[in-house]
Design an enzyme around this catalytic site. Structure first.
Site, PDB file in Angstrom:
ATOM      1  N   MET A 147      -4.616   3.648   4.256  1.00 15.61           N
ATOM      2  CA  MET A 147      -4.366   5.049   3.900  1.00 15.61           C
ATOM      3  C   MET A 147      -5.442   5.680   3.024  1.00 15.61           C
ATOM      4  O   MET A 147      -5.654   6.879   3.074  1.00 15.61           O
ATOM      5  CB  MET A 147      -2.994   5.161   3.220  1.00 15.61           C
ATOM      6  CG  MET A 147      -1.851   4.786   4.159  1.00 15.61           C
ATOM      7  SD  MET A 147      -0.220   4.802   3.394  1.00 15.61           S
ATOM      8  CE  MET A 147       0.059   6.545   3.203  1.00 15.61           C
ATOM      9  N   ASP A 206       0.522   1.263  -2.751  1.00 17.37           N
ATOM     10  CA  ASP A 206       0.323   1.147  -4.195  1.00 17.37           C
ATOM     11  C   ASP A 206       0.352  -0.294  -4.694  1.00 17.37           C
ATOM     12  O   ASP A 206      -0.047  -0.558  -5.834  1.00 17.37           O
ATOM     13  CB  ASP A 206       1.386   1.963  -4.945  1.00 17.37           C
ATOM     14  CG  ASP A 206       1.112   3.454  -4.890  1.00 17.37           C
ATOM     15  OD1 ASP A 206      -0.025   3.832  -4.549  1.00 17.37           O
ATOM     16  OD2 ASP A 206       2.020   4.239  -5.190  1.00 17.37           O
ATOM     17  N   ARG A 266      -2.095  15.584  -9.765  1.00 17.02           N
ATOM     18  CA  ARG A 266      -1.842  15.775  -8.334  1.00 17.02           C
ATOM     19  C   ARG A 266      -0.382  16.132  -8.066  1.00 17.02           C
ATOM     20  O   ARG A 266      -0.077  16.924  -7.184  1.00 17.02           O
ATOM     21  CB  ARG A 266      -2.228  14.514  -7.562  1.00 17.02           C
ATOM     22  CG  ARG A 266      -2.068  14.717  -6.080  1.00 17.02           C
ATOM     23  CD  ARG A 266      -2.671  13.635  -5.237  1.00 17.02           C
ATOM     24  NE  ARG A 266      -2.518  13.996  -3.831  1.00 17.02           N
ATOM     25  CZ  ARG A 266      -3.297  14.816  -3.159  1.00 17.02           C
ATOM     26  NH1 ARG A 266      -4.320  15.382  -3.765  1.00 17.02           N
ATOM     27  NH2 ARG A 266      -3.074  15.107  -1.891  1.00 17.02           N
ATOM     28  N   ASP A 307      -5.756  10.267  -8.803  1.00 17.77           N
ATOM     29  CA  ASP A 307      -6.609   9.104  -8.593  1.00 17.77           C
ATOM     30  C   ASP A 307      -7.798   9.436  -7.713  1.00 17.77           C
ATOM     31  O   ASP A 307      -7.698  10.218  -6.769  1.00 17.77           O
ATOM     32  CB  ASP A 307      -5.815   7.976  -7.903  1.00 17.77           C
ATOM     33  CG  ASP A 307      -4.854   7.288  -8.850  1.00 17.77           C
ATOM     34  OD1 ASP A 307      -5.166   7.238 -10.049  1.00 17.77           O
ATOM     35  OD2 ASP A 307      -3.809   6.805  -8.384  1.00 17.77           O
ATOM     36  N   LYS A 359       7.710   6.529 -11.300  1.00 19.77           N
ATOM     37  CA  LYS A 359       6.786   7.667 -11.416  1.00 19.77           C
ATOM     38  C   LYS A 359       6.824   8.553 -10.175  1.00 19.77           C
ATOM     39  O   LYS A 359       6.929   9.781 -10.269  1.00 19.77           O
ATOM     40  CB  LYS A 359       5.365   7.149 -11.644  1.00 19.77           C
ATOM     41  CG  LYS A 359       4.252   8.189 -11.499  1.00 19.77           C
ATOM     42  CD  LYS A 359       2.897   7.530 -11.676  1.00 19.77           C
ATOM     43  CE  LYS A 359       1.764   8.526 -11.460  1.00 19.77           C
ATOM     44  NZ  LYS A 359       1.497   8.765 -10.029  1.00 19.77           N
ATOM     45  N   ASN A 360       6.755   7.938  -8.992  1.00 15.77           N
ATOM     46  CA  ASN A 360       6.663   8.736  -7.771  1.00 15.77           C
ATOM     47  C   ASN A 360       7.965   9.458  -7.435  1.00 15.77           C
ATOM     48  O   ASN A 360       7.950  10.437  -6.677  1.00 15.77           O
ATOM     49  CB  ASN A 360       6.233   7.855  -6.601  1.00 15.77           C
ATOM     50  CG  ASN A 360       4.786   7.417  -6.732  1.00 15.77           C
ATOM     51  OD1 ASN A 360       4.010   8.013  -7.470  1.00 15.77           O
ATOM     52  ND2 ASN A 360       4.412   6.353  -6.036  1.00 15.77           N
TER      53      ASN A 360
END
Length: 436
Positions: free
Chosen positions: A341, A319, A97, A121, A22-23
């Site tokens: 983070m 993540d 996002r 998120d 996904k990223n």
């Protein structure tokens, strides 16, 4: 609003192939805007966030063709720039996002880019300063409409420069990189993110005709070119999903093989799971996880309690911290989870505590987990998914729990995991999707 109904406590088994990352794919899809030529992308996951971005690209005028399962072609030769200033775009862009990364390519190719304040998120503050400071360094003018929460950058010409990023932001690095490839002259980006996904973006851009060196390091050098061409690109397997499947196997004491994981791009992930006492084997490019009745958390050499913390690549990805936390509840031993983070990502532990886990939430960033060594099975409960990663962690907990659990707001899980319930069923899980 849909829900999952999960009957926990069953052993699973079989083979799973991870979806595309996904990223990575969110960056790759934005990069198609840099050229009027056709770009073919393979291993595109069929998930909500990616499909939203593909929809936005279509509204922008990109010609999109599905070539088969998880493969698409994109051609951005007739872009509809007025859409960027429309009410429709304010609605579409604010729900994702990842849409922020269309700004760099649009600025580079068309001299302007706009974006509403993006969603995603609810995991704490996620500022955009790094993105826009990078564009300003390249010569763009920035403006922000406070009433409509709308950002814009414009430039008649981008000029290469030296810049030091204030944080090693993955999306910030990707956005600035995509702007710099068409800037005039040389750009250096120091403190650049160097995740495999950024490396993949660099490789793709270079295959399109960009001149990027330093790939894989935190110092990227970009010699600007006047135009880019088409290419064909394959997305890496999703390292977060790979970690999630390890969690599924471990929590359900199951034997599982995860296929084609791209071992060389997993970084610290295997090491961190091994520190929790989890056994697995590298079999060519697969991960084989044997059924394990127990696993013991390693202490440090001096006997002190292990800390698992996130850090920019090549550190451990934030993540997967929620997955590590859930796995630790059934380990033998104690671990401190330090989420540096994001300040809201650990709040889901309340539900784990309701299920019987021994977790102390020290503050918004730290939780101490006291492993039960499977002596006290988690109990089923009703819960709500607050974000993608907490959602999959609660799902893993429910699969191991005694009784039937309900997870609401599973659209959050669907944002990051393709067809998750069918894939879980394929390895023996008792899970059902309930549509309200």
């Amino acid at each position: 609003m849909a829900s999952f109904k999960i009957e926990g406590g069953h052993k699973l088994g079989g083979t799973i192939t991870p979806q595309g990352a996904k990223n990575e794919v969110l960056q790759i899809l934005c990069a198609v805007l840099l050229t009027p030529e056709k770009v073919v992308v393979h291993n595109v996951p069929d998930i909500i966030d990616v499909n939203k971005l593909i929809f936005i690209l279509g509204e922008l005028g990109v010609k999109i063709e599905k070539l088969g399962k998880n493969s698409f072609s994109f051609q951005a030769d007739e872009i509809n720039l007025p859409y960027l200033e429309s009410a429709d775009f304010r609605r579409d862009g604010s729900s994702l996002r990842g849409s922020i990364m269309i700004v760099g390519p649009l600025l580079a190719r068309f001299g302007k880019g706009f974006i509403p304040k993006p969603g995603g998120d609810k995991i704490g503050r996620r500022r955009l300063d790094t993105h826009f400071e990078g564009f300003i360094n390249l010569g763009a003018t920035f403006r922000y409409n406070k009433e409509e929460h709308f950002y814009g950058v414009e430039a008649s010409e981008l000029i290469g420069t030296n810049m030091l990023l204030d944080e090693a932001s993955v999306t910030g690095t990707a956005n600035i990189l995509m702007a710099a490839v068409l800037a005039k002259g040389k750009t250096t980006i120091y403190n650049a993110a160097c995740e495999p996904y950024i490396q993949q973006l660099c490789k793709m851009l270079n295959s399109m005709g960009a001149k990027i060196t330093g790939v894989g390091s935190n110092l990227l050098t970009i010699q600007g070119v006047t135009n880019l061409g088409g290419c064909e690109h394959r997305v890496l397997p999703d390292m977060i999903e790979i970690g999630s499947w390890i969690g599924v196997a471990v929590m359900t004491k199951s034997e599982l093989t995860i296929k084609n994981v791209s071992w060389e791009n997993l970084g610290q992930i295997p090491n961190v799971f091994r520190k929790l006492g989890i056994q697995f084997e590298k079999r060519e490019d697969d991960i084989y996880i044997p059924a394990q009745e127990s696993y013991e958390i390693q202490n440090y050499i001096d006997g002190s309690v292990l800390t698992v913390a996130d850090a920019p690549w090549p550190g451990f990805t934030p993540d997967l911290l929620s997955i590590i936390l859930v796995i630790a509840t059934q380990a033998n031993g104690t671990v401190l989870i330090h989420q540096k983070m994001f300040e809201s990502r650990l709040f889901f532990v309340d539900k784990l505590i309701d299920m019987g886990a021994k977790v102390i939430l020290c503050d918004p960033h730290r939780a101490t987990v006291i492993g039960l060594n499977h002596q006290s099975q988690l109990k089923a409960t009703k819960m709500t998914s607050p974000d993608i990663r907490a959602g999959i962690s609660l799902l893993i907990a429910a699969l191991s729990a005694k009784g039937t659990s309900i997870i609401n707001n599973i659209e959050q899980i669907d944002r990051g995991y393709e067809n998750i319930e069918e894939r879980l069923k394929s390895i023996g899980a008792k899970i059902e999707r309930i549509e309200d």
